[in-house]
Design a protein around this motif. Structure first.
Motif, PDB file in Angstrom:
ATOM      1  N   GLY A   1      20.702  22.979 -30.695  1.00  0.00           N
ATOM      2  CA  GLY A   1      21.228  21.885 -31.494  1.00  0.00           C
ATOM      3  C   GLY A   1      20.199  20.992 -32.127  1.00  0.00           C
ATOM      4  O   GLY A   1      20.532  19.926 -32.656  1.00  0.00           O
TER       5      GLY A   1
ATOM      6  N   ARG B   1      19.925  19.706 -36.035  1.00  0.00           N
ATOM      7  CA  ARG B   1      21.320  19.967 -36.338  1.00  0.00           C
ATOM      8  C   ARG B   1      21.458  20.212 -37.830  1.00  0.00           C
ATOM      9  O   ARG B   1      21.145  19.342 -38.646  1.00  0.00           O
ATOM     10  N   LEU B   2      21.910  21.395 -38.188  1.00  0.00           N
ATOM     11  CA  LEU B   2      22.096  21.703 -39.591  1.00  0.00           C
ATOM     12  C   LEU B   2      23.398  21.087 -40.090  1.00  0.00           C
ATOM     13  O   LEU B   2      24.370  20.982 -39.344  1.00  0.00           O
ATOM     14  N   PRO B   3      23.450  20.666 -41.345  1.00  0.00           N
ATOM     15  CA  PRO B   3      24.696  20.107 -41.894  1.00  0.00           C
ATOM     16  C   PRO B   3      25.846  21.099 -41.766  1.00  0.00           C
ATOM     17  O   PRO B   3      25.649  22.322 -41.837  1.00  0.00           O
ATOM     18  N   ASP B   4      27.046  20.584 -41.591  1.00  0.00           N
ATOM     19  CA  ASP B   4      28.221  21.435 -41.424  1.00  0.00           C
ATOM     20  C   ASP B   4      28.706  22.029 -42.729  1.00  0.00           C
ATOM     21  O   ASP B   4      29.496  22.977 -42.739  1.00  0.00           O
ATOM     22  N   THR B   5      28.262  21.462 -43.837  1.00  0.00           N
ATOM     23  CA  THR B   5      28.657  21.979 -45.152  1.00  0.00           C
ATOM     24  C   THR B   5      27.420  22.105 -46.029  1.00  0.00           C
ATOM     25  O   THR B   5      26.367  21.531 -45.743  1.00  0.00           O
TER      26      THR B   5
ATOM     27  N   PRO C   1      24.873  30.299 -40.358  1.00  0.00           N
ATOM     28  CA  PRO C   1      26.162  30.662 -40.977  1.00  0.00           C
ATOM     29  C   PRO C   1      25.926  31.516 -42.215  1.00  0.00           C
ATOM     30  O   PRO C   1      25.532  31.011 -43.267  1.00  0.00           O
TER      31      PRO C   1
ATOM     32  N   ARG D   1      26.934  30.651 -45.816  1.00  0.00           N
ATOM     33  CA  ARG D   1      26.329  29.488 -46.476  1.00  0.00           C
ATOM     34  C   ARG D   1      24.834  29.681 -46.754  1.00  0.00           C
ATOM     35  O   ARG D   1      24.188  28.791 -47.284  1.00  0.00           O
TER      36      ARG D   1
END
Length: 329
Positions: free
Chosen positions: A13, A16-20, A38, A41
C-alpha cells in the motif's frame, strides 16, 4: 515465481496509487511482473519491438510515446543513465501523482538514487532481488534532466540517449562500411540498422534501388529517418528474426547485436544469420561484422555455400557469405 519489488511495494500500500486515471509505465520488458497494477488503466510505453509486442499480447495498452496526463507513473530504469534521467523527468511532467522508479543494481539504480536524494523528497524505498524501487511526488525540480530528444555527434549524425552507439560511429560498423564492394545489387537490407550509419554509407552506391532498414528500437529508427533521407530507403520497425521481407534480396549487410541486457548472447547473431539466409536470393550475399571472439563461422557454414573473412583487425572480423543453402520461407 518470486514476488517482484513492484508487487511487494504496491501490495504493502505504499505508495498508494490513485483509484482512477491512467498509469504510465515507462520501459517495462516482456517478462516484467506487472500483476499488482490495474491492467485496464495502464498505458505502456515501450520502443523495443519484441517487448512491445509481448506486452500487448498480455493485454496491455502499448505505445511508443506517452500520451498524458496520467494519475501516476512507474519508470523501469534502463541501462543508459541519460535515458533514465530523461524518463524520470518526463514522468514528472506527465503526472501530478506519485512517480515510482524500479531498477536493478546492474542498471545503475543505486547511482540514480544517489543523484536524486539531494533534489527530491523521497517518500520511501524498498530493496529486493538485487535492486531497488523508490518513489516520490511529482516535481519540477528535475526539469533539467529532460535533455534533447536527439543528440548531434561528429559527422552531423543524429542519435538519441539509450540507442546503440549513441556517442559516435561504432568502429565495427565503420570497418564493415569500408569493406563493402562497390556494387551490392538492386535490393539490399540493413538488418539491425540502428540510427542508420551503415545504410547511409551503402546508399553512396548507384546500383541500389531499394534499401530496407530493419530495426527493433523505434527510437533508433526515428534517428535513422533523420540520417537517411534518400528516397530509396524503406524503414521497418521490426524484430529481424520475424520480419516478413517484401522481396528477395541481393545482399544483406549487418552488425548484429550480441547482448541481451548485459549478458552476452551469441544466439542473437545466429538468429540474424538464419534470417538473412531466408531472405536472400540464391545468388545473394551476406556481409557481417562481429567481434573476433564470436563463433559465427559454424552457423554461416551451415547456411551458406561459401564463407570467407573479407577484412578484420585484432578486435573485429568482416565475414562474407555467399549462396544461401536454406533461403526458403
Amino acid at each position: 515465481m518470486a514476488t517482484s519489488r513492484l508487487t511487494t511495494l504496491l501490495d504493502n500500500g505504499t505508495p498508494r496509487l490513485p483509484d482512477t486515471g491512467r498509469i504510465l509505465l515507462l520501459g517495462p520488458q516482456a517478462d516484467t511482473d506487472l500483476s499488482a497494477l490495474p491492467r485496464d488503466r495502464c498505458h505502456v510505453v515501450q520502443t523495443f519491438r519484441p517487448d512491445h509486442d509481448a506486452l500487448a499480447a498480455r493485454g496491455f495498452d502499448c505505445a511508443t510515446a506517452p500520451d498524458g496526463p496520467y494519475a501516476a507513473a512507474v519508470v523501469f530504469l534502463p541501462r543508459a543513465r541519460e535515458l533514465g534521467q530523461s524518463w524520470i523527468a518526463q514522468a514528472c511532467t506527465l503526472t501530478d501523482g506519485p512517480v515510482v522508479v524500479d531498477g536493478q543494481k546492474t542498471d545503475g539504480i543505486e547511482s540514480m538514487l544517489k543523484h536524486l536524494r539531494p533534489r527530491v523528497a523521497l517518500d520511501g524505498q524498498i530493496s529486493k532481488a538485487h535492486g531497488k524501487a523508490f518513489w516520490f511526488g511529482s516535481t519540477d525540480a528535475l526539469a533539467d534532466w529532460a535533455g534533447p530528444e536527439t543528440l548531434g555527434i561528429d559527422g552531423g549524425w543524429h542519435t538519441a540517449p539509450g540507442v546503440f552507439s549513441a556517442d559516435g560511429v561504432d568502429p565495427a560498423s565503420q570497418l564493415l562500411a569500408g569493406s563493402l564492394p562497390r556494387k551490392l545489387g538492386p535490393a539490399v537490407a540493413d538488418l539491425g540498422a540502428g540510427w542508420g550509419y551503415l545504410s547511409a554509407r551503402m546508399l553512396e552506391r548507384d546500383d541500389i534501388q531499394t534499401l530496407h532498414l530493419v530495426e527493433a528500437d523505434h527510437t533508433a529508427l526515428d534517428c535513422a529517418r533523420l540520417n537517411v533521407t534518400d528516397d530509396r530507403a524503406r524503414f521497418h520497425w521490426a524484430d529481424v528474426p520475424g520480419w516478413e521481407f517484401p522481396e528477395r534480396l541481393d545482399a544483406v549487410v549487418m552488425n548484429p547485436p550480441f547482448h541481451t541486457g548485459r549478458k552476452a548472447d551469441p544466439a542473437l547473431g545466429r538468429a540474424f544469420i538464419a534470417a538473412a539466409a531466408r531472405m536472400l536470393k540464391p545468388t545473394g550475399q551476406l556481409w557481417l561484422v562481429a567481434n573476433r571472439h564470436l563463433p559465427y563461422e559454424t552457423e554461416l557454414g551451415e547456411r551458406f555455400a561459401q564463407v570467407t573473412e573479407a577484412a578484420g583487425d585484432n578486435r573485429f572480423k568482416v565475414l562474407q557469405a555467399q549462396r544461401p543453402t536454406r533461403a526458403r520461407r
